[in-house]
Design an enzyme around this catalytic site. Sequence first.
Site, mmCIF file in Angstrom:
data_model
loop_
_atom_site.group_PDB
_atom_site.id
_atom_site.type_symbol
_atom_site.label_atom_id
_atom_site.label_comp_id
_atom_site.label_asym_id
_atom_site.label_seq_id
_atom_site.Cartn_x
_atom_site.Cartn_y
_atom_site.Cartn_z
ATOM 1 N N ASP A 50 0.869 -1.168 0.000
ATOM 2 C CA ASP A 50 0.000 0.000 0.000
ATOM 3 C C ASP A 50 0.912 1.225 0.000
ATOM 4 O O ASP A 50 2.030 1.175 0.517
ATOM 5 C CB ASP A 50 -0.880 -0.010 1.251
ATOM 6 C CG ASP A 50 -1.695 1.258 1.390
ATOM 7 O OD1 ASP A 50 -2.438 1.584 0.449
ATOM 8 O OD2 ASP A 50 -1.559 1.923 2.428
ATOM 9 N N THR A 52 0.219 4.883 0.944
ATOM 10 C CA THR A 52 0.176 5.849 2.040
ATOM 11 C C THR A 52 0.441 5.183 3.385
ATOM 12 O O THR A 52 -0.266 4.258 3.779
ATOM 13 C CB THR A 52 -1.188 6.556 2.073
ATOM 14 O OG1 THR A 52 -1.439 7.149 0.808
ATOM 15 C CG2 THR A 52 -1.208 7.631 3.152
ATOM 16 N N ASP A 251 -1.202 -0.628 6.221
ATOM 17 C CA ASP A 251 -1.308 -0.116 7.590
ATOM 18 C C ASP A 251 -2.712 0.321 7.999
ATOM 19 O O ASP A 251 -2.967 0.562 9.169
ATOM 20 C CB ASP A 251 -0.366 1.084 7.771
ATOM 21 C CG ASP A 251 -0.827 2.304 6.979
ATOM 22 O OD1 ASP A 251 -1.226 2.128 5.815
ATOM 23 O OD2 ASP A 251 -0.790 3.421 7.519
#
Length: 361
Positions: A50, A52, A251
């Site tokens: 991912d 960001t 996250d």
Amino acid sequence: ILVVVCPCALVLATPTAVVAAIGNAAKNGMLIKSGAVIEQVGKITVVAFDKTGTLTHGKPVVQEIISIGGLAKEQLLLLAASAERFSEHPIGRAIVLAAHKENLALLEPANVTVLPGFGLTALVDKQSIIVGNRSLLAEKGVAWPTDLEEKIKILETNGQTVIPISINGKISGLIALADTPKMEAKAAISHLKLLGVQEVIMVTGDNPRTAARIARELGIDRFFAEVLPQGKLQIIRDLQAAGKIVAFAGDGVNDAPALAAANIGIAMGLSGSDVAMETASIGLMADEIERVPQVIELSRKALGVIFQNVVFSTGMNILSVVLGGLGIIGPAVGALMHEASALPVLVNSARLITYRYAPPK
């Protein structure tokens, strides 16, 4: 033969190596949730990240506020930040932080509706506010001015994320934000390739131009942009259907389905949500992306030690059975050989506790 035939050393071959590897990982801030995980990590062929909070710092900063239709920039920021006041998304928090820096007194939002992957809608000061992407605006029937395209293209080409703001059904402004890549991310991706990982992929909900710039900067093989949370899950499943063994590192709450579906899910610790940490196979206690190649190399070392242990213990058992069958050794010597054969296995496995990762060159 009866004394030596029970393969104690063989029984110890795998669990001792796995426990030692898990202990080593824990010392280095990597929580591995099961022995099966430590064995499977070393077989990964594709790593998907991912963007960001994983490849970038996850702390975008407002760079520019563009007002459309004569609304003051401060008023545009105030309304957008008030709508995002209780948002947990990094972009929402960045907009709120920008308002605080301008000493703007935020208003109380009402009827807040969060649409993961799209944005949110809210009522602020009796005005209907939409903070989100073009898909959300189109769904709400907000017309898109064509003269904004060139300005947005320039901002996105420079690596900025552009968030349109709609007030009472009309585009009233744009907020441009930038999130910088982690310096260590490029080295980590390079190490993954040197370790033999076939492909490194980036998955993001951001626009294609910003995603392309991040991918070029970090040396990523392929990227998927403007991906919704359910899209991440589908990408993982498509890779697996193609015969890939996939690790996914993320996250956020939106990453949880992909973390669960991947062969190995890796959750980033400090910035990671509780849901991501609970779902993932491996939890990094700090936001250290360089731990990803480290845990892969540790797994491969553990698999190598397991193979050595199995070969040694099997060889000792066969030798003991042959010597016992031919009458060369008796029960007492057989018992000594039987017990002594377990010691090299334990010592060999214990080497993993002190193993230190050396980045490949």
